[in-house]
Design a protein around this motif. Structure first.
Motif, PDB file in Angstrom:
ATOM      1  N   VAL A   9       0.836  -1.204   0.000  1.00  0.00           N
ATOM      2  CA  VAL A   9       0.000   0.000   0.000  1.00  0.00           C
ATOM      3  C   VAL A   9       0.874   1.258   0.000  1.00  0.00           C
ATOM      4  CG1 VAL A   9      -1.650   1.332   1.379  1.00  0.00           C
ATOM      5  CG2 VAL A   9      -1.993  -1.105   1.051  1.00  0.00           C
ATOM      6  N   SER A  10       1.977   1.235   0.737  1.00  0.00           N
ATOM      7  CA  SER A  10       2.859   2.401   0.767  1.00  0.00           C
ATOM      8  C   SER A  10       3.436   2.701  -0.610  1.00  0.00           C
ATOM      9  CB  SER A  10       3.983   2.174   1.780  1.00  0.00           C
ATOM     10  OG  SER A  10       4.850   1.138   1.346  1.00  0.00           O
ATOM     11  N   LYS A  11       3.689   1.667  -1.404  1.00  0.00           N
ATOM     12  CA  LYS A  11       4.200   1.883  -2.750  1.00  0.00           C
ATOM     13  C   LYS A  11       3.117   2.404  -3.690  1.00  0.00           C
ATOM     14  CE  LYS A  11       7.750  -1.730  -2.448  1.00  0.00           C
ATOM     15  NZ  LYS A  11       8.240  -3.026  -3.001  1.00  0.00           N
ATOM     16  N   GLU A  12       1.896   1.933  -3.508  1.00  0.00           N
ATOM     17  CA  GLU A  12       0.819   2.292  -4.429  1.00  0.00           C
ATOM     18  C   GLU A  12       0.302   3.706  -4.205  1.00  0.00           C
ATOM     19  OE1 GLU A  12      -0.235   0.615  -6.976  1.00  0.00           O
ATOM     20  OE2 GLU A  12       1.012  -1.148  -6.624  1.00  0.00           O
ATOM     21  N   ILE A  13       0.279   4.178  -2.978  1.00  0.00           N
ATOM     22  CA  ILE A  13      -0.334   5.477  -2.686  1.00  0.00           C
ATOM     23  C   ILE A  13       0.684   6.611  -2.604  1.00  0.00           C
ATOM     24  CG2 ILE A  13      -2.199   4.377  -1.412  1.00  0.00           C
ATOM     25  CD1 ILE A  13      -0.874   5.298   1.162  1.00  0.00           C
ATOM     26  N   ARG A  14       1.944   6.332  -2.921  1.00  0.00           N
ATOM     27  CA  ARG A  14       2.960   7.372  -2.775  1.00  0.00           C
ATOM     28  C   ARG A  14       2.723   8.543  -3.710  1.00  0.00           C
ATOM     29  NH1 ARG A  14       7.412   7.976  -0.156  1.00  0.00           N
ATOM     30  NH2 ARG A  14       7.231   5.853   0.671  1.00  0.00           N
ATOM     31  N   ALA A  15       2.202   8.278  -4.895  1.00  0.00           N
ATOM     32  CA  ALA A  15       1.972   9.370  -5.841  1.00  0.00           C
ATOM     33  C   ALA A  15       0.864  10.304  -5.370  1.00  0.00           C
ATOM     34  CB  ALA A  15       1.624   8.800  -7.215  1.00  0.00           C
ATOM     35  N   SER A  16      -0.140   9.775  -4.682  1.00  0.00           N
ATOM     36  CA  SER A  16      -1.285  10.590  -4.267  1.00  0.00           C
ATOM     37  C   SER A  16      -1.133  11.128  -2.858  1.00  0.00           C
ATOM     38  CB  SER A  16      -2.574   9.760  -4.362  1.00  0.00           C
ATOM     39  OG  SER A  16      -2.776   9.285  -5.670  1.00  0.00           O
ATOM     40  N   PRO A  22       1.870  11.148  -0.306  1.00  0.00           N
ATOM     41  CA  PRO A  22       3.251  10.798   0.096  1.00  0.00           C
ATOM     42  C   PRO A  22       3.442  10.755   1.605  1.00  0.00           C
ATOM     43  CG  PRO A  22       3.139  13.035  -0.802  1.00  0.00           C
ATOM     44  CD  PRO A  22       1.819  12.402  -1.071  1.00  0.00           C
ATOM     45  N   ALA A  23       2.718  11.586   2.355  1.00  0.00           N
ATOM     46  CA  ALA A  23       2.886  11.579   3.816  1.00  0.00           C
ATOM     47  C   ALA A  23       2.436  10.243   4.403  1.00  0.00           C
ATOM     48  CB  ALA A  23       2.096  12.732   4.439  1.00  0.00           C
ATOM     49  N   LEU A  24       1.283   9.754   3.975  1.00  0.00           N
ATOM     50  CA  LEU A  24       0.797   8.459   4.454  1.00  0.00           C
ATOM     51  C   LEU A  24       1.699   7.324   3.976  1.00  0.00           C
ATOM     52  CD1 LEU A  24      -1.435   7.006   6.005  1.00  0.00           C
ATOM     53  CD2 LEU A  24      -2.782   6.941   3.905  1.00  0.00           C
ATOM     54  N   ALA A  25       2.221   7.443   2.768  1.00  0.00           N
ATOM     55  CA  ALA A  25       3.148   6.421   2.262  1.00  0.00           C
ATOM     56  C   ALA A  25       4.429   6.378   3.097  1.00  0.00           C
ATOM     57  CB  ALA A  25       3.479   6.702   0.797  1.00  0.00           C
ATOM     58  N   ASP A  26       4.919   7.528   3.516  1.00  0.00           N
ATOM     59  CA  ASP A  26       6.112   7.550   4.372  1.00  0.00           C
ATOM     60  C   ASP A  26       5.846   6.876   5.717  1.00  0.00           C
ATOM     61  OD1 ASP A  26       7.503   8.892   2.427  1.00  0.00           O
ATOM     62  OD2 ASP A  26       7.093  10.892   3.252  1.00  0.00           O
ATOM     63  N   GLU A  27       4.684   7.137   6.289  1.00  0.00           N
ATOM     64  CA  GLU A  27       4.349   6.506   7.568  1.00  0.00           C
ATOM     65  C   GLU A  27       4.257   4.992   7.429  1.00  0.00           C
ATOM     66  OE1 GLU A  27       4.259   7.885  10.437  1.00  0.00           O
ATOM     67  OE2 GLU A  27       4.529   9.928   9.722  1.00  0.00           O
ATOM     68  N   PHE A  28       3.631   4.512   6.379  1.00  0.00           N
ATOM     69  CA  PHE A  28       3.524   3.066   6.161  1.00  0.00           C
ATOM     70  C   PHE A  28       4.900   2.450   5.879  1.00  0.00           C
ATOM     71  CE2 PHE A  28      -1.212   3.042   4.805  1.00  0.00           C
ATOM     72  CZ  PHE A  28      -1.574   2.992   6.142  1.00  0.00           C
ATOM     73  N   SER A  29       5.764   3.180   5.198  1.00  0.00           N
ATOM     74  CA  SER A  29       7.118   2.668   4.946  1.00  0.00           C
ATOM     75  C   SER A  29       7.898   2.526   6.248  1.00  0.00           C
ATOM     76  CB  SER A  29       7.866   3.613   3.991  1.00  0.00           C
ATOM     77  OG  SER A  29       7.222   3.672   2.740  1.00  0.00           O
ATOM     78  N   ILE A  30       7.747   3.496   7.153  1.00  0.00           N
ATOM     79  CA  ILE A  30       8.409   3.395   8.457  1.00  0.00           C
ATOM     80  C   ILE A  30       7.898   2.193   9.227  1.00  0.00           C
ATOM     81  CG2 ILE A  30       8.698   4.547  10.679  1.00  0.00           C
ATOM     82  CD1 ILE A  30       8.633   7.209   9.195  1.00  0.00           C
TER      83      ILE A  30
END
Length: 324
Positions: free
Chosen positions: A200-207, A209-217
């Motif tokens: 999910v972090s990879k898929e939503i990074r374009a839309s 990015p803040a939530l994608a960073d949190e999921f990546s952490i």
């Protein structure tokens, strides 16, 4: 080279050049041998000695050895709050603003002092310039011209961080329902919670990015072996969004009682979609109230001018004719 060869031959005889080359080689060997024989200290041994000396002196030694590249390290006692609670509060706010660096607190306070002092000097220069141009300023005016830029520069980083926190929270709130739907799809397809969060972090990074960073952490901390419950609680604390905090509570309860994560995600994702629709309806309901004031300000004055203007002008002409 011929001149050097001639000089060496005259001084040392026919074997002068050869002797000079040999002497130069000996000098180079003498200079190089100490560097080759110098033994590099083992990093593990260096860490062990540091830990032993730290334990004897009662100080804590971190595993990460400072490289000394941070130029603000020497001013850490001045730039960083000495109170642990105050330091934690500032660090949490910077985390919520998207600045997770270990030197973020120090950089934040340095920016405050630098901008404050810089704009204070600018205010002094501006006051001197106004006085040099012949403009007389009272003492109060001079103090205001000097202090207001300094105070504004000091408060500017705090205002910037506050705006970043609000913007980031809004972005996470808007993107969280879509992320839950994608996470539910991944879990139902057979992936684990860790794999679904990473996907999910990879898929939503374009839309988002803040939530994608949190999921990546979260994904990286789980890969590193950190406790999943603690990782989810850290996610809730970093984001500062009530929806994420509720999601963390649902996931912890699901793991504690052994219920299906897919069922919990399905129910909570539905609630998040309904909540997003309610937020949109709430904004739509407040729109007429906001438009009423703008409509009155933009339409009532021109309407009054059109309706009452001719009558006021006629009354003015009548009074003018009567006067003369």
């Amino acid at each position: 080279m011929e001149q050097i060869n001639t000089i060496l031959t005259d001084l040392l005889g026919p074997a002068g050049p050869l002797l000079a080359v040999g002497a130069l080689g000996i000098v180079l060997i003498v200079v190089t041998v100490p560097f080759l024989l110098r033994k590099t200290e083992d990093p593990i041994e260096k860490l062990r000695k540091a830990r032993e000396s730290g334990s004897k002196s009662g100080q804590k030694v971190d595993l990460r050895v400072a490289s000394g590249s941070d130029k603000l390290e020497r001013y850490s006692a001045f730039l960083e709050p000495q109170d642990a609670d105050e330091y934690s509060a500032v660090q949490l706010k910077l985390l919520q603003a998207g600045y997770p660096g270990k030197n973020a607190v120090r950089t934040f306070h340095f920016a405050q002092f630098a901008l404050g002092i810089g704009l204070l000097i600018f205010g002094i220069f501006l006051t001197i310039l106004k006085t040099a141009n012949g403009q007389e300023l009272t003492t109060t005016a001079r103090m205001l011209w000097i202090l207001i830029p300094g105070v504004a520069g000091y408060m500017l980083p705090k205002y910037w961080v506050t705006r970043r926190v609000e913007t980031r929270k809004e972005e996470i709130t808007n993107g969280f329902p879509d992320a839950l739907d994608m996470m539910l799809t991944c879990v139902e397809a057979g992936q684990s919670l860790d794999q679904s969060i990473l996907r999910v972090s990879k898929e939503i990074r374009a839309s988002y990015p803040a939530l994608a960073d949190e999921f990546s952490i979260v994904s990286n901390e789980m890969k590193a072996g950190k406790d999943r419950v603690q990782v989810l609680r850290d996610l809730s604390e970093r984001s500062g969004v009530p929806d994420v905090a509720s999601f963390v509570t649902v996931m912890i309860q699901s793991a504690t009682f052994g219920t299906s994560i897919a069922d919990a995600l399905r129910v909570y994702a539905g609630e998040m979609r309904d909540k997003r629709v309610m937020r949109a309806e709430e904004k739509a309901n407040t729109l007429p109230t906001k438009m009423t004031l703008a409509t009155m300000m933009l339409t009532v004055p021109p309407l009054l001018i059109i309706l009452i203007g001719p009558s006021v002008y006629d009354i003015y002409l009548t009074l003018k004719s009567v006067r003369f």
